[in-house]
Design a protein around this motif. Structure first.
Motif, PDB file in Angstrom:
ATOM      1  N   UNK A 174       0.811  -1.226   0.000  1.00 44.72           N
ATOM      2  CA  UNK A 174       0.000   0.000   0.000  1.00 44.72           C
ATOM      3  C   UNK A 174       0.844   1.277   0.000  1.00 44.72           C
ATOM      4  N   UNK A 175       1.399   1.573  -1.168  1.00 49.07           N
ATOM      5  CA  UNK A 175       2.154   2.823  -1.317  1.00 49.07           C
ATOM      6  C   UNK A 175       1.184   3.988  -1.387  1.00 49.07           C
ATOM      7  N   UNK A 176       1.660   5.171  -1.073  1.00 45.49           N
ATOM      8  CA  UNK A 176       0.827   6.370  -1.246  1.00 45.49           C
ATOM      9  C   UNK A 176       1.414   7.257  -2.343  1.00 45.49           C
ATOM     10  N   UNK A 177       0.521   7.948  -3.025  1.00 41.59           N
ATOM     11  CA  UNK A 177       0.946   8.871  -4.078  1.00 41.59           C
ATOM     12  C   UNK A 177       0.281  10.221  -3.795  1.00 41.59           C
ATOM     13  N   UNK A 178       1.092  11.269  -3.732  1.00 43.49           N
ATOM     14  CA  UNK A 178       0.548  12.620  -3.534  1.00 43.49           C
ATOM     15  C   UNK A 178       0.733  13.361  -4.854  1.00 43.49           C
ATOM     16  N   UNK A 179      -0.345  13.949  -5.333  1.00 39.86           N
ATOM     17  CA  UNK A 179      -0.281  14.641  -6.626  1.00 39.86           C
ATOM     18  C   UNK A 179      -0.380  16.140  -6.396  1.00 39.86           C
ATOM     19  N   UNK A 287       3.467  17.182 -10.368  1.00 39.69           N
ATOM     20  CA  UNK A 287       4.469  16.375  -9.670  1.00 39.69           C
ATOM     21  C   UNK A 287       3.768  15.335  -8.807  1.00 39.69           C
ATOM     22  N   UNK A 288       4.174  14.093  -8.959  1.00 39.87           N
ATOM     23  CA  UNK A 288       3.622  13.017  -8.129  1.00 39.87           C
ATOM     24  C   UNK A 288       4.701  12.551  -7.178  1.00 39.87           C
ATOM     25  N   UNK A 289       4.336  12.464  -5.903  1.00 40.93           N
ATOM     26  CA  UNK A 289       5.301  12.039  -4.896  1.00 40.93           C
ATOM     27  C   UNK A 289       4.926  10.642  -4.417  1.00 40.93           C
TER      28      UNK A 289
END
Ligand code: PMV
Length: 326
Positions: A174-179, A287-289
């Motif tokens: 369960x990775x997270x992605x912040x956009x 940018x996606x983190x």
């Protein structure tokens, strides 16, 4: 002859940039992506003898002519498969900004493929759906599947082996992605145009193709062993390599704005302070983190003060395409 399907956007950790065949949309490189839970397209397709042409309603309004023509040409593939001669009404809704480097074509063509396939009762397998989605947009082939997904560039001329497959389901890691949305404007150079210009003019294009197998191997290993640092380092390096390549085309393609660059530096400086965050960027300025589960709140708080950020979205690994009523 009516079906509704929902497909989720994906972002590539190892990116596809370049086509070995433009007509069939065959990628020159393999790619690996993560399907995103909270960014999706829901599309209804209805074929009917009452219609006198194909129509596309996008986010509630009639879409402009170019998009409608692209969808119409795409639907011909399904009409041919099903041997029907009917027009269709397509109604599609994105829950995120369209055309600004957020992979709207990936979720759009994956949802359209599944809905058109269902409406014509073609009953294609997920692998066949992936092949059909690829004809609309290369990255759409990956959005048929959830979790962590690999696209095989294939070798056959007919493209039947240029399909995606799932590496691991959504719950595996369960990775997270912040956009971070840095602008709402549409990108100036579409991906097909950008890829073709790059292949024709960049002196580095062959090196990009040659180094793809190494990046894919390293990314598969990082995923198999759940090594987040490795995953992040390869993603960042591959992203910068793709953008460096695009910039080396003639005329150079610059997808970034000033805020994009500011964010890249800020993310690297977070990392120096021990916060696990790596960036990736597709063909646009957003940018996606990437971060391990439980870290997105802190990262969002650290970066949201940066002037000019339009919107921040947090999501995680999401599911593959679904067809309503099936
Ligand atoms: O699927 P397309 O034609 O929009 O191309 C996608 C290109 C990138 O988003 C930059 C990379 C990728 O693999 O998704």
């Amino acid at each position: 002859m009516k079906r509704t399907a929902t497909a989720h956007a994906n972002i590539a950790l190892v990116k596809y940039w370049g086509k070995r065949d433009t007509r069939l949309n065959l990628p020159a490189t393999g790619s690996i992506s993560i399907t995103l839970k909270d960014l999706f397209t829901r599309t209804t397709v209805e074929f009917s003898p009452r219609l006198e042409g194909d129509t596309l309603i996008l986010n509630g309004s009639p879409s402009h002519h170019e998009k409608e023509k692209r969808v119409s040409r795409y639907l011909d593939i399904f009409r041919q498969c099903a041997r029907v001669d009917l027009f269709a009404r397509v109604e599609s809704e994105n829950n995120f900004p369209t055309g600004a480097g957020l992979a709207s074509s990936a979720s759009a063509f994956a949802a359209l493929a599944a809905a058109a396939d269902g409406a014509l009762n073609l009953q294609s397998s997920p692998t066949k759906l992936s092949e059909l989605a690829r004809r609309g947009s290369g990255s759409a082939a990956r959005s048929i599947f959830g979790g962590l997904v690999e696209m095989n560039p294939g070798q056959k001329n007919d493209g039947s082996d240029a399909v995606a497959s799932q590496l691991y389901p959504p719950g595996y890691w369960p990775l997270e992605v912040i956009i971070f949305i840095t602008t709402q404007f549409q990108k100036p150079v579409g991906s097909t145009q950008g890829m073709n210009l790059t292949a024709e003019t960049s002196p580095y294009y062959n090196d990009w193709i040659r180094s793809n197998a190494h990046d894919l191997d390293a990314m598969r290993r990082a995923i198999d062993t759940k090594d987040f640092q490795q995953l992040g380092e390869i993603s960042e390096a591959n992203c910068l390599k793709m953008h460096g390549l695009a910039m080396s085309a003639n005329p150079g393609i610059i997808y970034w704005n000033g805020l994009t660059v500011t964010l890249l530096h800020e993310i690297r400086s977070l990392r120096k302070r021990g916060i696990p965050a790596y960036f990736t960027i597709d063909a646009g300025p957003q940018v996606k983190v990437l971060c391990p589960s439980g870290n997105s709140g802190k990262i969002k708080d650290e970066l949201r003060h940066i002037p000019g950020i339009k919107q921040v979205m947090v999501t995680t690994t999401g599911p593959g395409v679904t067809i309503e009523g099936e």
